[in-house]
Write an enzyme that holds these catalytic residues in place. Sequence first.
Site, PDB file in Angstrom:
ATOM      1  N   SER A  17      45.659  63.861  33.428  1.00 57.30           N
ATOM      2  CA  SER A  17      45.942  63.357  31.886  1.00 57.30           C
ATOM      3  C   SER A  17      46.122  64.604  31.064  1.00 57.30           C
ATOM      4  O   SER A  17      46.810  64.579  30.046  1.00 57.30           O
ATOM      5  CB  SER A  17      44.842  62.465  31.499  1.00 57.30           C
ATOM      6  OG  SER A  17      43.451  63.236  31.648  1.00 57.30           O
ATOM      7  N   GLU A  18      45.365  65.777  31.144  1.00 62.29           N
ATOM      8  CA  GLU A  18      45.463  66.997  30.461  1.00 62.29           C
ATOM      9  C   GLU A  18      45.129  68.176  31.223  1.00 62.29           C
ATOM     10  O   GLU A  18      44.323  68.190  32.130  1.00 62.29           O
ATOM     11  CB  GLU A  18      44.408  67.015  29.152  1.00 62.29           C
ATOM     12  CG  GLU A  18      45.140  66.031  27.916  1.00 62.29           C
ATOM     13  CD  GLU A  18      44.407  64.655  27.952  1.00 62.29           C
ATOM     14  OE1 GLU A  18      44.985  64.067  26.989  1.00 62.29           O
ATOM     15  OE2 GLU A  18      43.585  64.568  28.649  1.00 62.29           O
ATOM     16  N   THR A  19      45.888  69.210  30.900  1.00 59.75           N
ATOM     17  CA  THR A  19      45.644  70.706  31.467  1.00 59.75           C
ATOM     18  C   THR A  19      45.530  71.412  29.909  1.00 59.75           C
ATOM     19  O   THR A  19      46.319  71.438  29.242  1.00 59.75           O
ATOM     20  CB  THR A  19      46.617  70.887  32.381  1.00 59.75           C
ATOM     21  OG1 THR A  19      46.767  70.084  33.425  1.00 59.75           O
ATOM     22  CG2 THR A  19      46.438  72.532  32.796  1.00 59.75           C
TER      23      THR A  19
END
Length: 285
Positions: free
Chosen positions: A51-53
Amino acid sequence: MSNPPPRRFDFKQLDVFSDVPLKGNPLAVVLGADGISDSRMAAFANWTNLSETTFLLAPQHPQADYRVRIFTTSTELPFAGHPTLGSCHAWLEAGGVPKGQEIVQECGVGLVRIRRNDRGLAFLAPPLLKSGPLEADLLERVRKALGLAAEAIVEAQWVDNGAGWLALMLKDRQQVLTLKPDYPQLLDLAVGVIAPWDRAVDGDEAHFEVRGFIAGDGMPEDPATGSLNAGLAQWMLDKGLAPSSYVVSQGLTMGRAGRIHVEQIGEEIWIGGAVVTCINGSLTL
């Protein structure tokens, strides 16, 4: 123009809002990321399919301890909650020493304060960029996409603090847990849904159940969401819909057990939880 030669970077993958690996919200963190191009950051975030990096860089603001850039699989965000806590955990674990008692993160929305506590870390909820009731046509679109009857929705609000969230409050926790969204109808929306726990039925481990839907992203449902819960807290505490300290359960339908702790101290709202490191290593970009 040829690409620059690849470089090696320290890398961590974490679980946020859980002290048990594989039960929270995963986050990839690239440390010492100064010099990585925007396009390379976006490509790596798309490749991780999380979902996020996040990418940690030297701060530009004199009060900040570090700077972070936050990417989904498709776009860059000015702020997100679980990447804030996870990035801070990674920075501290890598030897970061804050300038003051609190840690100060620099990101797209400006400076975000973070505290260490006995549950892990907590960030100060940033101000809402958009609040107030949803437009009638948008509410109807979301209602249909979630398969809800009109009477099931108690209230609906914008709770956007940089990640674009809108939120619905339902009467019953089971209504939240049994939702089966029609994701194409939710495309380009970030939709949070919340309902209270019934202590007699659900127990006392948490006060509210939350789900967060992000249609069009690599992971269309988020397992545990700091930015959404920060926005929800500002809405509910302002309207007297929640106590000054409460716990949110999120991720149950995904096999997770996220726990987000919300605490109001004076005028400030703090969003916190545990973070655990699952992978330590390096990558070549």
